[in-house]
Motif scaffolding. Structure first.
Motif, PDB file in Angstrom:
ATOM      1  N   GLN A   4       0.824  -1.205   0.000  1.00  0.00           N
ATOM      2  CA  GLN A   4       0.000   0.000   0.000  1.00  0.00           C
ATOM      3  C   GLN A   4       0.860   1.257   0.000  1.00  0.00           C
ATOM      4  OE1 GLN A   4      -3.273   0.131   2.688  1.00  0.00           O
ATOM      5  NE2 GLN A   4      -3.890  -1.943   2.220  1.00  0.00           N
ATOM      6  N   LYS A   5       2.007   1.211   0.691  1.00  0.00           N
ATOM      7  CA  LYS A   5       2.915   2.360   0.689  1.00  0.00           C
ATOM      8  C   LYS A   5       3.404   2.636  -0.726  1.00  0.00           C
ATOM      9  CE  LYS A   5       7.098   4.231   2.649  1.00  0.00           C
ATOM     10  NZ  LYS A   5       8.241   4.054   3.491  1.00  0.00           N
ATOM     11  N   SER A   6       3.760   1.593  -1.445  1.00  0.00           N
ATOM     12  CA  SER A   6       4.221   1.791  -2.821  1.00  0.00           C
ATOM     13  C   SER A   6       3.079   2.264  -3.715  1.00  0.00           C
ATOM     14  CB  SER A   6       4.867   0.520  -3.370  1.00  0.00           C
ATOM     15  OG  SER A   6       3.938  -0.515  -3.485  1.00  0.00           O
ATOM     16  N   GLU A   7       1.849   1.822  -3.428  1.00  0.00           N
ATOM     17  CA  GLU A   7       0.677   2.278  -4.188  1.00  0.00           C
ATOM     18  C   GLU A   7       0.488   3.787  -4.001  1.00  0.00           C
ATOM     19  OE1 GLU A   7      -4.162   2.018  -3.772  1.00  0.00           O
ATOM     20  OE2 GLU A   7      -2.983   0.299  -3.111  1.00  0.00           O
ATOM     21  N   VAL A   8       0.611   4.254  -2.765  1.00  0.00           N
ATOM     22  CA  VAL A   8       0.459   5.685  -2.481  1.00  0.00           C
ATOM     23  C   VAL A   8       1.558   6.478  -3.176  1.00  0.00           C
ATOM     24  CG1 VAL A   8       0.595   7.420  -0.656  1.00  0.00           C
ATOM     25  CG2 VAL A   8      -0.773   5.368  -0.311  1.00  0.00           C
ATOM     26  N   GLU A   9       2.788   6.010  -3.094  1.00  0.00           N
ATOM     27  CA  GLU A   9       3.900   6.706  -3.748  1.00  0.00           C
ATOM     28  C   GLU A   9       3.695   6.761  -5.254  1.00  0.00           C
ATOM     29  OE1 GLU A   9       7.307   4.528  -2.405  1.00  0.00           O
ATOM     30  OE2 GLU A   9       7.318   5.516  -0.446  1.00  0.00           O
TER      31      GLU A   9
ATOM     32  N   ALA B  77     -13.159   8.907   6.217  1.00  0.00           N
ATOM     33  CA  ALA B  77     -13.447   7.879   5.213  1.00  0.00           C
ATOM     34  C   ALA B  77     -13.984   8.579   3.973  1.00  0.00           C
ATOM     35  CB  ALA B  77     -14.470   6.883   5.734  1.00  0.00           C
ATOM     36  N   VAL B  78     -13.502   8.174   2.814  1.00  0.00           N
ATOM     37  CA  VAL B  78     -13.983   8.725   1.547  1.00  0.00           C
ATOM     38  C   VAL B  78     -14.823   7.635   0.891  1.00  0.00           C
ATOM     39  CG1 VAL B  78     -13.324   9.664  -0.699  1.00  0.00           C
ATOM     40  CG2 VAL B  78     -11.967  10.205   1.335  1.00  0.00           C
ATOM     41  N   LEU B  79     -16.076   7.931   0.669  1.00  0.00           N
ATOM     42  CA  LEU B  79     -17.009   6.960   0.107  1.00  0.00           C
ATOM     43  C   LEU B  79     -17.449   7.403  -1.277  1.00  0.00           C
ATOM     44  CD1 LEU B  79     -19.267   6.577   3.268  1.00  0.00           C
ATOM     45  CD2 LEU B  79     -17.305   5.194   2.631  1.00  0.00           C
ATOM     46  N   GLY B  80     -17.726   6.436  -2.134  1.00  0.00           N
ATOM     47  CA  GLY B  80     -18.206   6.757  -3.471  1.00  0.00           C
ATOM     48  C   GLY B  80     -18.272   5.510  -4.323  1.00  0.00           C
ATOM     49  N   SER B  81     -18.744   5.695  -5.525  1.00  0.00           N
ATOM     50  CA  SER B  81     -18.898   4.563  -6.441  1.00  0.00           C
ATOM     51  C   SER B  81     -17.532   4.042  -6.889  1.00  0.00           C
ATOM     52  CB  SER B  81     -19.743   4.962  -7.649  1.00  0.00           C
ATOM     53  OG  SER B  81     -19.123   6.037  -8.319  1.00  0.00           O
ATOM     54  N   ARG B  82     -17.537   2.864  -7.468  1.00  0.00           N
ATOM     55  CA  ARG B  82     -16.293   2.244  -7.929  1.00  0.00           C
ATOM     56  C   ARG B  82     -15.651   3.078  -9.030  1.00  0.00           C
ATOM     57  NH1 ARG B  82     -16.252  -3.059 -10.137  1.00  0.00           N
ATOM     58  NH2 ARG B  82     -14.188  -3.229  -9.260  1.00  0.00           N
ATOM     59  N   ARG B  83     -14.320   3.137  -8.979  1.00  0.00           N
ATOM     60  CA  ARG B  83     -13.503   3.781 -10.004  1.00  0.00           C
ATOM     61  C   ARG B  83     -13.852   5.253 -10.202  1.00  0.00           C
ATOM     62  NH1 ARG B  83      -9.984   0.935 -12.215  1.00  0.00           N
ATOM     63  NH2 ARG B  83      -9.915   2.112 -14.133  1.00  0.00           N
ATOM     64  N   ALA B  84     -14.235   5.917  -9.106  1.00  0.00           N
ATOM     65  CA  ALA B  84     -14.592   7.342  -9.171  1.00  0.00           C
ATOM     66  C   ALA B  84     -13.417   8.237  -8.801  1.00  0.00           C
ATOM     67  CB  ALA B  84     -15.771   7.614  -8.246  1.00  0.00           C
ATOM     68  N   GLY B  85     -12.307   7.664  -8.366  1.00  0.00           N
ATOM     69  CA  GLY B  85     -11.133   8.449  -8.032  1.00  0.00           C
ATOM     70  C   GLY B  85     -10.982   8.733  -6.550  1.00  0.00           C
ATOM     71  N   LYS B  86     -11.585   7.909  -5.698  1.00  0.00           N
ATOM     72  CA  LYS B  86     -11.517   8.123  -4.248  1.00  0.00           C
ATOM     73  C   LYS B  86     -10.086   8.062  -3.735  1.00  0.00           C
ATOM     74  CE  LYS B  86     -14.294   4.691  -3.568  1.00  0.00           C
ATOM     75  NZ  LYS B  86     -14.639   4.323  -4.919  1.00  0.00           N
ATOM     76  N   SER B  87      -9.321   7.095  -4.165  1.00  0.00           N
ATOM     77  CA  SER B  87      -7.944   6.950  -3.690  1.00  0.00           C
ATOM     78  C   SER B  87      -7.086   8.131  -4.128  1.00  0.00           C
ATOM     79  CB  SER B  87      -7.323   5.649  -4.206  1.00  0.00           C
ATOM     80  OG  SER B  87      -8.015   4.544  -3.690  1.00  0.00           O
ATOM     81  N   VAL B  88      -7.196   8.516  -5.375  1.00  0.00           N
ATOM     82  CA  VAL B  88      -6.410   9.639  -5.889  1.00  0.00           C
ATOM     83  C   VAL B  88      -6.814  10.926  -5.179  1.00  0.00           C
ATOM     84  CG1 VAL B  88      -5.898  11.036  -7.932  1.00  0.00           C
ATOM     85  CG2 VAL B  88      -6.022   8.552  -8.122  1.00  0.00           C
ATOM     86  N   PHE B  89      -8.116  11.147  -4.995  1.00  0.00           N
ATOM     87  CA  PHE B  89      -8.599  12.329  -4.290  1.00  0.00           C
ATOM     88  C   PHE B  89      -8.044  12.368  -2.866  1.00  0.00           C
ATOM     89  CE2 PHE B  89     -11.759  14.047  -1.318  1.00  0.00           C
ATOM     90  CZ  PHE B  89     -11.717  15.382  -1.704  1.00  0.00           C
ATOM     91  N   SER B  90      -8.070  11.230  -2.194  1.00  0.00           N
ATOM     92  CA  SER B  90      -7.578  11.162  -0.815  1.00  0.00           C
ATOM     93  C   SER B  90      -6.098  11.482  -0.749  1.00  0.00           C
ATOM     94  CB  SER B  90      -7.821   9.767  -0.236  1.00  0.00           C
ATOM     95  OG  SER B  90      -9.189   9.471  -0.211  1.00  0.00           O
ATOM     96  N   ILE B  91      -5.338  10.882  -1.626  1.00  0.00           N
ATOM     97  CA  ILE B  91      -3.891  11.090  -1.631  1.00  0.00           C
ATOM     98  C   ILE B  91      -3.556  12.539  -1.978  1.00  0.00           C
ATOM     99  CG2 ILE B  91      -1.748  10.455  -2.816  1.00  0.00           C
ATOM    100  CD1 ILE B  91      -3.012   7.579  -2.932  1.00  0.00           C
ATOM    101  N   GLN B  92      -4.273  13.133  -2.938  1.00  0.00           N
ATOM    102  CA  GLN B  92      -4.043  14.535  -3.281  1.00  0.00           C
ATOM    103  C   GLN B  92      -4.386  15.448  -2.107  1.00  0.00           C
ATOM    104  OE1 GLN B  92      -6.409  15.188  -6.784  1.00  0.00           O
ATOM    105  NE2 GLN B  92      -4.758  14.608  -8.174  1.00  0.00           N
ATOM    106  N   SER B  93      -5.418  15.102  -1.358  1.00  0.00           N
ATOM    107  CA  SER B  93      -5.879  15.945  -0.253  1.00  0.00           C
ATOM    108  C   SER B  93      -4.925  15.947   0.931  1.00  0.00           C
ATOM    109  CB  SER B  93      -7.254  15.491   0.222  1.00  0.00           C
ATOM    110  OG  SER B  93      -8.200  15.625  -0.803  1.00  0.00           O
ATOM    111  N   ILE B  94      -4.210  14.863   1.131  1.00  0.00           N
ATOM    112  CA  ILE B  94      -3.344  14.762   2.313  1.00  0.00           C
ATOM    113  C   ILE B  94      -1.860  14.799   1.968  1.00  0.00           C
ATOM    114  CG2 ILE B  94      -5.044  13.585   3.750  1.00  0.00           C
ATOM    115  CD1 ILE B  94      -3.798  10.951   3.001  1.00  0.00           C
TER     116      ILE B  94
END
Length: 70
Positions: free
Chosen positions: A4-9, A35-52
């Motif tokens: 997961q660390k490499s995924e975030v990087e 927690a960031v909730l939303g539909s599949r493949r909506a960009g939740k992970s990217v949004f979270s990483i950009q936000s923090i």
């Protein structure tokens, strides 16, 4: 967790469209779990990483089977 660390990087180094929506600084400073909730493949992970980005955080992706069993 190392995977997961490499995924975030990897995600933080790629170029993505910056969204207009932001998480407020007051919410980010709160000790509550976010927690960031939303539909599949909506960009939740990217949004979270950009936000923090540039902040101290812990990131857990529960798609990983080892974490689900905890």
């Amino acid at each position: 967790m190392l995977r997961q660390k490499s995924e975030v990087e990897e995600l933080s180094n790629e170029r993505f469209v910056k969204r207009d929506i932001e998480i407020g600084e007051g919410l980010l400073r709160s000790k509550l779990i976010k927690a960031v909730l939303g539909s599949r493949r909506a960009g939740k992970s990217v949004f979270s990483i950009q936000s923090i980005k540039d902040k101290q955080y812990a990131y857990l992706n529960f798609d990983e089977e080892q974490l689900v069993r905890l």
